[in-house]
Scaffold this motif. Structure first.
Motif, PDB file in Angstrom:
ATOM      1  N   ARG A 152       1.072  -1.088   0.049  1.00  0.00           N
ATOM      2  CA  ARG A 152       0.112   0.046   0.079  1.00  0.00           C
ATOM      3  C   ARG A 152       0.658   1.407  -0.089  1.00  0.00           C
ATOM      4  NH1 ARG A 152      -2.942  -2.757   3.745  1.00  0.00           N
ATOM      5  NH2 ARG A 152      -1.982  -1.818   5.151  1.00  0.00           N
ATOM      6  N   ALA A 173       2.678   1.717  -3.383  1.00  0.00           N
ATOM      7  CA  ALA A 173       1.568   2.109  -4.675  1.00  0.00           C
ATOM      8  C   ALA A 173       1.301   3.585  -4.267  1.00  0.00           C
ATOM      9  CB  ALA A 173       0.570   1.039  -4.400  1.00  0.00           C
ATOM     10  N   SER A 174       1.337   3.996  -3.029  1.00  0.00           N
ATOM     11  CA  SER A 174       0.739   5.312  -2.882  1.00  0.00           C
ATOM     12  C   SER A 174       2.203   6.343  -2.628  1.00  0.00           C
ATOM     13  CB  SER A 174      -0.230   5.620  -1.759  1.00  0.00           C
ATOM     14  OG  SER A 174       0.765   5.181  -0.612  1.00  0.00           O
ATOM     15  N   ARG A 175       3.296   5.629  -2.765  1.00  0.00           N
ATOM     16  CA  ARG A 175       4.625   6.366  -2.547  1.00  0.00           C
ATOM     17  C   ARG A 175       4.568   7.193  -1.093  1.00  0.00           C
ATOM     18  NH1 ARG A 175       7.541   7.088  -7.071  1.00  0.00           N
ATOM     19  NH2 ARG A 175       8.787   8.861  -6.126  1.00  0.00           N
ATOM     20  N   ASP A 176       4.317   6.532  -0.034  1.00  0.00           N
ATOM     21  CA  ASP A 176       4.072   7.145   1.221  1.00  0.00           C
ATOM     22  C   ASP A 176       5.432   6.794   1.913  1.00  0.00           C
ATOM     23  OD1 ASP A 176       3.428   7.711   3.694  1.00  0.00           O
ATOM     24  OD2 ASP A 176       1.618   6.824   3.709  1.00  0.00           O
ATOM     25  N   GLY A 215       3.849   4.679  -6.924  1.00  0.00           N
ATOM     26  CA  GLY A 215       2.771   5.390  -7.360  1.00  0.00           C
ATOM     27  C   GLY A 215       2.028   4.879  -8.446  1.00  0.00           C
ATOM     28  N   GLN A 216       1.847   3.562  -8.392  1.00  0.00           N
ATOM     29  CA  GLN A 216       1.131   2.739  -9.270  1.00  0.00           C
ATOM     30  C   GLN A 216       0.648   1.604  -8.720  1.00  0.00           C
ATOM     31  OE1 GLN A 216       3.560   1.215 -12.759  1.00  0.00           O
ATOM     32  NE2 GLN A 216       5.238   1.837 -11.443  1.00  0.00           N
TER      33      GLN A 216
END
Length: 161
Positions: free
Chosen positions: A37, A40-43, A100-101
């Motif tokens: 997660r 994917a969200s570049r957190d 980011g994907q």
């Protein structure tokens, strides 16, 4: 020559002694899902919270790690330097190539398990992802996982993309 105990005391100087791992997750499944997660969200804040800290390394991981013992005898400073450098490179690479994907996560597996004192270290972990063109692919997106007590964290973000 400086003794291992002296090197470790110097490395620990100014670090608070953790009683246990902080943050991370309560299971390997939860840890890997949190990683997927966050990637994917570049957190990067979430990714940092899943990673072993310098204090946790110094007090909880290093003392029982085989690389700190004969015949290797890596000093804590050198071992941390190598671990942190590989991890930083791996995280940068993962963020650039997968961040980011949607990862299209399909599962994970860990090939090895080592008991190191109070730690269980899971090694050879890979992630399976669905890819439209080629079906399921298997990648190493992170390094070993440490389990201590009821908490788990990534030792590093070394990967092979």
């Amino acid at each position: 020559a400086v003794s291992r105990e002296t090197e470790l005391a110097q490395f620990r100087d100014g670090l608070p002694e953790p009683a246990a791992l902080a943050g991370g997750a309560t299971s390997r499944d939860a840890l890997v899902h949190a990683f997927v997660r966050a990637l994917a969200s570049r957190d990067t804040t979430a990714l940092a919270a899943l990673l072993l800290t310098r204090a946790e390394f110094a007090y909880l991981y290093y003392p029982t790690n085989p690389q700190a013992q004969p015949p290797y005898n890596l000093s804590p400073g050198l071992m941390w330097f190598l671990l942190e450098g590989r991890s930083r490179r791996g995280l940068t690479q993962a963020l650039e190539q997968r961040g980011g994907q949607p990862l299209r996560y399909a599962g994970y597996s860990c090939a090895g398990r080592q008991e190191q004192g109070e730690n269980t270290v899971w090694t050879g972990c890979t992630v399976q992802r669905h890819q439209a063109e080629s079906g399921t692919i298997v990648e190493m997106l992170f390094g070993p996982i440490i389990e201590r007590g009821r908490r788990l964290k990534f030792v590093g973000y070394t990967n092979k993309l």
